[in-house]
Design an enzyme around this catalytic site. Structure first.
Site, PDB file in Angstrom:
ATOM      1  N   ARG A 103       0.848  -1.207   0.000  1.00 29.58           N
ATOM      2  CA  ARG A 103       0.000   0.000   0.000  1.00 29.58           C
ATOM      3  C   ARG A 103       0.868   1.235   0.000  1.00 29.58           C
ATOM      4  O   ARG A 103       1.991   1.218   0.505  1.00 29.58           O
ATOM      5  CB  ARG A 103      -0.946  -0.008   1.195  1.00 29.58           C
ATOM      6  CG  ARG A 103      -0.315  -0.009   2.585  1.00 29.58           C
ATOM      7  CD  ARG A 103       0.095   1.349   3.079  1.00 29.58           C
ATOM      8  NE  ARG A 103       0.439   1.363   4.503  1.00 29.58           N
ATOM      9  CZ  ARG A 103       1.267   2.221   5.045  1.00 29.58           C
ATOM     10  NH1 ARG A 103       1.923   3.097   4.305  1.00 29.58           N
ATOM     11  NH2 ARG A 103       1.512   2.189   6.342  1.00 29.58           N
ATOM     12  N   GLU A 202      -6.572   6.719   7.676  1.00 30.22           N
ATOM     13  CA  GLU A 202      -5.553   7.548   8.337  1.00 30.22           C
ATOM     14  C   GLU A 202      -5.009   8.635   7.406  1.00 30.22           C
ATOM     15  O   GLU A 202      -4.478   9.655   7.850  1.00 30.22           O
ATOM     16  CB  GLU A 202      -4.410   6.664   8.860  1.00 30.22           C
ATOM     17  CG  GLU A 202      -3.423   7.427   9.719  1.00 30.22           C
ATOM     18  CD  GLU A 202      -2.310   6.547  10.263  1.00 30.22           C
ATOM     19  OE1 GLU A 202      -2.579   5.760  11.189  1.00 30.22           O
ATOM     20  OE2 GLU A 202      -1.184   6.633   9.740  1.00 30.22           O
ATOM     21  N   ARG A 206      -5.492   5.425   0.829  1.00 34.79           N
ATOM     22  CA  ARG A 206      -4.558   4.315   0.996  1.00 34.79           C
ATOM     23  C   ARG A 206      -4.781   3.465  -0.257  1.00 34.79           C
ATOM     24  O   ARG A 206      -5.869   2.906  -0.449  1.00 34.79           O
ATOM     25  CB  ARG A 206      -4.870   3.492   2.243  1.00 34.79           C
ATOM     26  CG  ARG A 206      -4.471   4.176   3.555  1.00 34.79           C
ATOM     27  CD  ARG A 206      -2.953   4.206   3.679  1.00 34.79           C
ATOM     28  NE  ARG A 206      -2.465   4.974   4.799  1.00 34.79           N
ATOM     29  CZ  ARG A 206      -2.046   4.451   5.947  1.00 34.79           C
ATOM     30  NH1 ARG A 206      -2.109   3.160   6.150  1.00 34.79           N
ATOM     31  NH2 ARG A 206      -1.560   5.229   6.889  1.00 34.79           N
ATOM     32  N   CYS A 248       0.940  10.357   9.540  1.00 29.59           N
ATOM     33  CA  CYS A 248       1.913   9.831  10.487  1.00 29.59           C
ATOM     34  C   CYS A 248       3.317   9.979   9.894  1.00 29.59           C
ATOM     35  O   CYS A 248       3.542   9.577   8.741  1.00 29.59           O
ATOM     36  CB  CYS A 248       1.595   8.352  10.758  1.00 29.59           C
ATOM     37  SG  CYS A 248       2.711   7.617  11.963  1.00 29.59           S
ATOM     38  N   THR A 250       5.797   8.314  10.234  1.00 31.77           N
ATOM     39  CA  THR A 250       6.421   7.032   9.859  1.00 31.77           C
ATOM     40  C   THR A 250       6.137   6.690   8.394  1.00 31.77           C
ATOM     41  O   THR A 250       6.756   5.790   7.844  1.00 31.77           O
ATOM     42  CB  THR A 250       5.881   5.856  10.706  1.00 31.77           C
ATOM     43  OG1 THR A 250       4.474   5.748  10.498  1.00 31.77           O
ATOM     44  CG2 THR A 250       6.170   6.048  12.173  1.00 31.77           C
ATOM     45  N   ARG A 257       4.147   0.630   2.284  1.00 31.53           N
ATOM     46  CA  ARG A 257       4.400  -0.524   3.162  1.00 31.53           C
ATOM     47  C   ARG A 257       4.099  -1.769   2.348  1.00 31.53           C
ATOM     48  O   ARG A 257       2.973  -1.986   1.897  1.00 31.53           O
ATOM     49  CB  ARG A 257       3.526  -0.484   4.416  1.00 31.53           C
ATOM     50  CG  ARG A 257       3.940  -1.568   5.436  1.00 31.53           C
ATOM     51  CD  ARG A 257       3.253  -1.377   6.769  1.00 31.53           C
ATOM     52  NE  ARG A 257       1.986  -2.061   6.850  1.00 31.53           N
ATOM     53  CZ  ARG A 257       1.816  -3.330   7.236  1.00 31.53           C
ATOM     54  NH1 ARG A 257       2.860  -4.086   7.565  1.00 31.53           N
ATOM     55  NH2 ARG A 257       0.614  -3.845   7.291  1.00 31.53           N
ATOM     56  N   ARG A 286       4.798  -7.207  12.353  1.00 31.48           N
ATOM     57  CA  ARG A 286       3.513  -6.834  12.961  1.00 31.48           C
ATOM     58  C   ARG A 286       2.707  -8.095  13.194  1.00 31.48           C
ATOM     59  O   ARG A 286       3.024  -9.166  12.674  1.00 31.48           O
ATOM     60  CB  ARG A 286       2.707  -5.899  12.029  1.00 31.48           C
ATOM     61  CG  ARG A 286       3.353  -4.539  11.828  1.00 31.48           C
ATOM     62  CD  ARG A 286       2.455  -3.578  11.049  1.00 31.48           C
ATOM     63  NE  ARG A 286       3.097  -2.274  10.911  1.00 31.48           N
ATOM     64  CZ  ARG A 286       2.538  -1.206  10.371  1.00 31.48           C
ATOM     65  NH1 ARG A 286       1.304  -1.279   9.891  1.00 31.48           N
ATOM     66  NH2 ARG A 286       3.185  -0.064  10.285  1.00 31.48           N
ATOM     67  N   GLU A 291      -0.934  -3.429  12.473  1.00 27.41           N
ATOM     68  CA  GLU A 291      -0.221  -2.652  13.489  1.00 27.41           C
ATOM     69  C   GLU A 291      -0.810  -2.888  14.884  1.00 27.41           C
ATOM     70  O   GLU A 291      -2.028  -2.820  15.066  1.00 27.41           O
ATOM     71  CB  GLU A 291      -0.343  -1.157  13.094  1.00 27.41           C
ATOM     72  CG  GLU A 291       0.262  -0.169  14.055  1.00 27.41           C
ATOM     73  CD  GLU A 291       1.777  -0.128  14.001  1.00 27.41           C
ATOM     74  OE1 GLU A 291       2.398  -1.051  13.444  1.00 27.41           O
ATOM     75  OE2 GLU A 291       2.353   0.816  14.552  1.00 27.41           O
TER      76      GLU A 291
END
Ligand code: ADP
Ligand code: CIR
Length: 338
Positions: A103, A202, A206, A248, A250, A257, A286, A291
């Site tokens: 993603r 988020e 995505r 985020c 990260t 990811r 994970r 997560e």
């Protein structure tokens, strides 16, 4: 705050004094950014960005966190963009890998990120994305499905297949991301259900490629196809230094990811070995549900940890090499050492 979060490590009282009075043009503050970290001392990072400008106004706290997380130097810079890829199948006999998912996160330029967005702008994001997916390339054609008014049984079915997303966890909740859920949330789903877009989770988008195989390159190339199309229809929040800007820190950079769900019966009992191989290849482990979840029936989610200062292609190559090493260890792991 008794916490191992990176925000705790880097936000000194002196820095807080300097940053606390500042606001971005849309009114986002440091206090808003760190709510999630304050309310969840078990956060690993503990800070979110409310808009693009957050990365610049609050750079003196975000930059140290970014280079600690992404293992980049202080002069970090976004790497080259995604290109296609060609690698052997990493688990040709399908012994260990159940599925591969890649993603990327994207946000629309000039619209606040989900923790700071208004209901009106959230609707605008939904409108713009549902319009952009009307003419997807042939293999990726599909349908936008809003969550509002979706019967619970259909939602349950989509969640079980990992196609939809639930209301966010307590970290996202305290950051403000869950406000008005499920309004203006939804998914675009391709007919073969291997390509989807989560809208207003988020991040605004995505973009996800997922299939039940170990074909990391096939999954990656499908993602690139969809992403190239969307990049022509939508203007994404981007900066030369930080790459694609995300809620985020990260996720900035490639915002990518790439993960496999892999069953590791022996290494489950020798997790120090698993962790040492993962660290060597900059991989993150994970739980089965994503997560901050636990590992179920020996199924691990293993993905790249770094997303900034590295190209999408290199991320795929590292994941491939790391997973090959993990599979080798699983095959040769001595049961007496378990
Ligand atoms: P993200 O990937 O968006 O950072 P999560 O870690 O929460 O966030 O993962 C989102 C969902 O995707 C979770 O339900 C997780 O179980 C699922 N998922 C992640 N990787 C895979 C995979 N390789 N195969 C199947 N599902 C996956
Ligand atoms: C934390 O700080 O632990 C949470 N805000 C999550 C950090 C990982 N980022 C993510 O899942 N996007």
């Amino acid at each position: 705050m008794d916490s191992g979060a990176l925000i705790k490590k880097y936000l000194t009282p002196a820095l807080y004094e300097i940053l606390a009075p500042l606001k971005t043009k849309t009114g986002f503050t440091l206090d808003a950014a760190i709510q999630s970290g304050l309310k969840n001392p078990d956060s690993s990072i503990g800070i979110y960005a409310g808009d693009c400008q957050s990365y610049f106004i609050f750079s003196s706290i975000l930059d140290p966190i970014i280079h600690a997380y992404h293992a980049v130097g202080e002069d970090f810079k976004h790497g080259p963009d995604l290109t296609g890829n060609k690698l052997d199948l990493v688990d040709p006999d399908n012994e260990f890998i159940l599925s591969t998912r890649i993603r990327v996160a994207r946000n629309l330029k000039d619209i606040c990120f989900p923790c700071h967005i208004s209901a009106r702008d959230r609707r605008r994001v939904e409108f713009l994305v549902s319009d952009a997916v009307k003419n997807m390339p042939q293999n990726l054609k599909g349908q936008y499905i809003p969550f509002q008014d979706m019967p619970p049984s259909q939602m349950e079915n989509l969640l079980t297949k990992k196609l939809a997303f639930p209301k966010g966890d307590r970290f996202q909740d305290t950051a403000g991301i869950n406000r008005d859920f499920p309004n203006s949330r939804g998914i675009f789903l391709s007919r073969d259900k291997k390509f989807m877009i989560w809208v207003n989770e988020e991040d605004h988008l995505r973009i996800i490629s997922l299939e039940s195989s170990c074909d990391i390159c096939g999954v990656f190339n499908r993602l690139c196809l969809g992403l190239n199309h969307l990049g022509k229809k939508l203007e994404f929040a981007f900066d030369k230094k930080y790459g694609f800007l995300t809620s985020c820190p990260t996720n900035i950079g490639t915002a990518m990811r790439a993960s496999v769900h892999i069953r590791l019966k022996k290494l489950e009992k020798n997790q120090s070995l698993l962790r040492s191989i993962a660290n060597q290849y900059h991989l993150q482990i994970r739980g089965t549900g994503g997560e901050k979840t636990s590992v179920d029936k020996g199924i691990f989610d293993i993905s790249n940890k770094r997303r900034l200062g590295i190209s999408g292609t290199r991320i795929i190559q590292n994941l491939h090499a790391g997973i090959a090493a993990i599979i080798q260890a699983e095959k040769t792991c001595n049961s007496t050492s378990l």
